[in-house]
Motif scaffolding. Structure first.
Motif, PDB file in Angstrom:
ATOM      1  N   GLY A  95       0.919  -1.123   0.020  1.00 11.15           N
ATOM      2  CA  GLY A  95      -0.222   0.168  -0.128  1.00 11.15           C
ATOM      3  C   GLY A  95       0.727   1.241   0.059  1.00 11.15           C
ATOM      4  O   GLY A  95       0.377   2.164  -0.454  1.00 11.15           O
ATOM      5  N   GLY A  96       2.096   1.140   0.489  1.00 10.56           N
ATOM      6  CA  GLY A  96       3.177   2.621   0.506  1.00 10.56           C
ATOM      7  C   GLY A  96       2.957   2.624   2.082  1.00 10.56           C
ATOM      8  O   GLY A  96       2.273   2.655   2.764  1.00 10.56           O
ATOM      9  N   SER A  97       4.220   3.632   2.250  1.00 14.04           N
ATOM     10  CA  SER A  97       4.431   3.957   3.582  1.00 14.04           C
ATOM     11  C   SER A  97       3.399   4.895   4.066  1.00 14.04           C
ATOM     12  O   SER A  97       3.152   5.012   5.198  1.00 14.04           O
ATOM     13  CB  SER A  97       5.716   4.881   3.483  1.00 14.04           C
ATOM     14  N   GLY A  98       2.740   5.860   3.614  1.00 17.36           N
ATOM     15  CA  GLY A  98       1.801   6.604   3.703  1.00 17.36           C
ATOM     16  C   GLY A  98       0.484   5.667   4.213  1.00 17.36           C
ATOM     17  O   GLY A  98      -0.012   6.061   5.240  1.00 17.36           O
ATOM     18  N   THR A  99       0.190   4.735   3.593  1.00 15.72           N
ATOM     19  CA  THR A  99      -0.826   4.035   3.747  1.00 15.72           C
ATOM     20  C   THR A  99      -0.575   3.450   5.174  1.00 15.72           C
ATOM     21  O   THR A  99      -1.493   3.113   5.905  1.00 15.72           O
ATOM     22  CB  THR A  99      -1.221   2.863   2.773  1.00 15.72           C
ATOM     23  N   THR A 102      -1.334   5.787   7.874  1.00 14.55           N
ATOM     24  CA  THR A 102      -2.431   6.192   8.137  1.00 14.55           C
ATOM     25  C   THR A 102      -3.250   5.164   8.775  1.00 14.55           C
ATOM     26  O   THR A 102      -4.091   5.393   9.778  1.00 14.55           O
ATOM     27  CB  THR A 102      -3.049   6.610   6.816  1.00 14.55           C
ATOM     28  N   LYS A 121       6.093  12.689   7.982  1.00 15.56           N
ATOM     29  CA  LYS A 121       4.789  12.594   7.327  1.00 15.56           C
ATOM     30  C   LYS A 121       3.390  13.211   8.081  1.00 15.56           C
ATOM     31  O   LYS A 121       2.469  13.575   7.401  1.00 15.56           O
ATOM     32  CB  LYS A 121       4.306  10.938   6.786  1.00 15.56           C
ATOM     33  N   LEU A 122       3.354  12.959   9.364  1.00 21.12           N
ATOM     34  CA  LEU A 122       2.083  13.239  10.227  1.00 21.12           C
ATOM     35  C   LEU A 122       2.299  14.458  10.982  1.00 21.12           C
ATOM     36  O   LEU A 122       3.598  15.087  11.082  1.00 21.12           O
ATOM     37  CB  LEU A 122       1.863  11.832  11.210  1.00 21.12           C
ATOM     38  N   ALA A 187       6.664  11.710  -6.272  1.00 19.75           N
ATOM     39  CA  ALA A 187       7.367  12.572  -5.184  1.00 19.75           C
ATOM     40  C   ALA A 187       6.940  11.899  -3.789  1.00 19.75           C
ATOM     41  O   ALA A 187       7.749  12.040  -2.880  1.00 19.75           O
ATOM     42  CB  ALA A 187       6.854  13.901  -5.396  1.00 19.75           C
ATOM     43  N   SER A 188       5.786  11.359  -3.603  1.00 18.56           N
ATOM     44  CA  SER A 188       5.651  10.817  -2.169  1.00 18.56           C
ATOM     45  C   SER A 188       6.078   9.676  -1.844  1.00 18.56           C
ATOM     46  O   SER A 188       6.088   9.020  -0.731  1.00 18.56           O
ATOM     47  CB  SER A 188       4.163  10.596  -2.230  1.00 18.56           C
ATOM     48  N   SER A 189       6.983   8.773  -2.809  1.00 17.02           N
ATOM     49  CA  SER A 189       7.458   7.364  -2.636  1.00 17.02           C
ATOM     50  C   SER A 189       8.483   7.724  -1.582  1.00 17.02           C
ATOM     51  O   SER A 189       9.426   8.670  -1.653  1.00 17.02           O
ATOM     52  CB  SER A 189       7.880   6.669  -3.933  1.00 17.02           C
TER      53      SER A 189
ATOM     54  N   GLY B 268      -1.024   5.764  -2.291  1.00 17.68           N
ATOM     55  CA  GLY B 268      -0.456   5.113  -1.475  1.00 17.68           C
ATOM     56  C   GLY B 268       0.516   5.385  -0.563  1.00 17.68           C
ATOM     57  O   GLY B 268       0.845   4.919   0.474  1.00 17.68           O
ATOM     58  N   ASN B 269       1.151   6.798  -0.829  1.00 18.89           N
ATOM     59  CA  ASN B 269       2.471   7.278  -0.148  1.00 18.89           C
ATOM     60  C   ASN B 269       1.960   8.544   0.524  1.00 18.89           C
ATOM     61  O   ASN B 269       3.049   8.949   1.288  1.00 18.89           O
ATOM     62  CB  ASN B 269       3.542   7.557  -1.225  1.00 18.89           C
ATOM     63  N   TRP B 276      -0.845  17.388   0.616  1.00 21.54           N
ATOM     64  CA  TRP B 276      -0.836  16.667  -0.654  1.00 21.54           C
ATOM     65  C   TRP B 276      -1.907  15.829  -0.997  1.00 21.54           C
ATOM     66  O   TRP B 276      -2.361  15.524  -2.053  1.00 21.54           O
ATOM     67  CB  TRP B 276       0.633  15.990  -0.473  1.00 21.54           C
TER      68      TRP B 276
END
Lengths: 309, 308
Positions: A95-99, A102, A121-122, A187-189, B268-269, B276
């Motif tokens: 899902g990705g680091s952000g997922t 979250t 991130k948070l 860019a979000s990766s 996902g990120n 963003w």
């Protein structure tokens, strides 16, 4: 008229369902597919090296999600744990680091994996609810298309020139007279964020002159097939595609588990597993297991990561 | 296993209530659908405006051509113009490619084809619809992109990843939509009109050109708009072949980006609550507005068709 109207409605419905299915599929399957293909290669490696299970079992069921770069490791560790403890279930999702961040914050999963710190991130009040467990060091490697010959290593300065768009021909860094095609992750990766902070020192990438591909797998394919292209991928993905792309060192140091451990290879970062508050039960047992010898000394090097300590 | 009739008879419902039951069930189904659509609209709109409300980004900023969501060495900028232009552009060119083919095929099926040929073309169309979009994208990535790069480099396809590649893949995907809706439009043109035209001494081509095509024009327009709607929502196949370069589209041979592909790349990120992530919701809202516009156009066209 009626048949036409009916057909039109049916088509609209079908189209909506189709689009919805595609949209959903992108979110859920594409990162995990990329992860699971690496995980498949990984688990055979783990089985061959015979990773021992945890010293004590805790029954229960937990779910983890997050970084696709860490997914092969967590997946293999989860399998080794549940193989030794059949009464526990550990479900590992991408899902990705952000997922991951979250979902662990929302309580949807017990552990969230991230390539970057929660603080980056948070919001501060959210990040303070999470407990960081540094479990591994992961490395990335710059890769080029096989037709870019004569470039075995780039200095930080050269890499910065290429990524920020001031160097646009391989000739300038000792390669053939060929245009450089820069391929970026979104860019979000976590991969791109790490590269940006470690190598580029925060400078903005020339995304307006680059291509963007959304996963390690897609980037590897793109670099392998696009003449003159370059990008950054995780160690494990490079090891699985050694014949398709060529690795390039950073400041004269080739990326490897050894150079990561002695600190000479800079393109590395800690991999984090976050729990909400202090972990307990199976979550704690699994996190302890991640820090135990079977994982740190056996599994991690076999998957081309380096131990956290 | 009792039959439905028997189970109904044993219930306490009176005759009136039993007669009413189907009406209530269908009403419930309709109500649920409308409620879901409304909830979706509210949810997407609410999340879509958070970029402005919660993060204080000025609304005008989304019309900037600069997409710089991470600060890095400069300020952030949430310009959505490259994505909006990209979505509209890739969709328009796809429609330009697909429309002549689709309308031609529909005409063939409705006016020209003998029954046996129709038996082949119709299932062929259905197979087209059934192919998952990731397969189209994969084909585009492994066949089309390298082909453009190696054989059409002279035309400017230096990378292969391009606006044109995206439009071509999309054109294939919307072909069945446009074909089947315009096929229906041709079928509802009354036989008498063709017969009258032929009786006046026209050839079949003249009858098609001067009678059938004009009579089906609004239907064809509806078909094209439905196809474009489908194109605007497609994400995966397009994302794989356009190169995802977040700048204003510069030409058919250059990489570009779309709303849907940027959403799938970043979702996902990013974490919920950061500007963003909110910008991605705003992109979703913009997509909704685009699709709404098309719904309005389709309804207008349908209204005109009934009036005519």
């Amino acid at each position: 008229m009626t048949s036409s109207a009916k057909r039109l409605g049916a088509l609209a419905l079908a189209a909506t369902a189709f689009v919805a299915a595609c949209g959903g599929g992108t979110a859920a399957t594409s990162p995990s597919a990329a992860g699971s293909s690496a995980a498949a290669g990984a688990s055979t490696g783990a089985a061959a090296s015979g990773v021992a299970g945890p010293s004590a079992c805790v029954d229960g069921s937990i779910t983890t999600s997050g970084s696709t770069a860490l997914q092969p490791l967590v997946d293999a560790a989860g399998k080794a744990y549940t193989a030794a403890c059949p009464k526990s279930t550990i479900s590992v999702q991408g899902g990705g680091s952000g997922t991951g961040l979250t979902q662990v914050l929302q309580g949807a999963v017990q552990i969230g994996e991230s390539d970057v710190t929660a603080e980056s991130k948070l919001k501060p009040d959210e990040a303070s609810q999470l407990v960081d467990h540094v479990i591994v060091r992961q490395g990335w490697v710059m890769v080029v298309n096989n037709d870019v010959t004569g470039v075995t290593s780039l200095t930080t300065q050269q890499a910065t020139g290429i990524w920020t768009g001031t160097i646009t021909n391989w000739k300038a860094v000792g390669g053939p007279d060929q245009a450089i095609v820069l391929i970026l992750r979104p860019a979000s990766s976590g991969t791109r964020a790490t590269f940006k902070s470690v190598v580029l020192k925060g400078a903005n990438e020339a995304s307006g002159q680059a291509l963007t591909e959304d996963s390690n797998g897609a980037v590897t394919t793109a670099v392998g097939t696009t003449p003159g292209s370059t990008s950054v991928i995780g160690f494990a993905y490079y090891q699985a595609n050694k014949d398709k792309v060529t690795a390039v060192g950073l400041d004269g140091v080739q990326g490897s588990v050894a150079t990561m451990l002695d600190g000479t290879y800079k393109l590395q970062a800690f991999g984090h597993m976050y729990s909400k508050g202090q972990p307990d039960g199976l979550t704690k047992s699994f996190l302890d297991y991640m820090m135990s010898d079977p994982i740190q000394k056996t599994l991690i090097p076999s998957l081309f990561y380096a131990p956290a300590q | 296993m009792t039959s439905p009739a028997a189970s109904l008879a044993t219930t306490e419902l009176g005759l009136r209530a039993r007669l009413d039951l189907p009406r209530r069930i269908t009403l419930l189904a309709a109500g649920v659908i409308v409620a879901i659509v409304l909830l979706l609209l509210v949810f997407i709109t609410w999340n879509g405006v958070q970029l402005f409300v919660a993060s204080g980004v000025p609304v005008a900023e989304i019309f900037s051509p600069t997409w710089q969501p991470d600060a890095g060495s400069g300020p952030t900028s949430f310009g959505l113009l490259p994505f909006i232009a990209g979505t509209l552009g890739v969709m328009a060119v796809a429609a330009v490619i697909a429309t002549p083919l689709s309308v031609g095929l529909a005409l063939f099926m409705a006016e020209v084809a003998p029954t046996w040929a129709r038996r082949i073309t119709q299932p062929a169309m259905e197979v087209f619809v059934g192919i998952p979009s990731v397969v189209y994208g994969w084909l585009g990535l492994t066949l089309l992109v390298p082909y453009l790069r190696t054989n059409l480099q002279g035309l400017g396809f230096t990378l292969g990843f391009s606006w044109f590649a995206g439009s071509l893949v999309l054109a294939l995907m919307i072909l069945p939509t446009i074909t089947s809706i315009s096929y229906d439009a041709f079928l509802v043109v009354p036989r008498d009109m063709r017969a009258a035209s032929m009786a006046l001494g026209t050839t079949r081509w003249q009858a098609i050109r001067h009678v059938v095509l004009p009579a089906a024009a609004t239907g064809i327009a509806t078909a094209v708009v439905m196809g474009m709607m489908r194109a605007a929502g497609e994400a995966l196949a397009v994302q794989m072949v356009i190169g995802n370069r977040p700048v204003m589209p510069t030409g058919l041979t250059a990489p570009m980006t779309t709303l849907t592909s940027q959403i799938t790349l970043d979702m996902g990120n990013t974490v919920a609550g950061e500007p963003w992530n909110q910008a991605l919701w705003t992109m979703g809202l913009v997509l909704l507005v685009i699709s709404f516009t098309f719904v309005v156009i389709v309804r207008r066209l349908a209204g005109r068709r009934i009036a005519a």
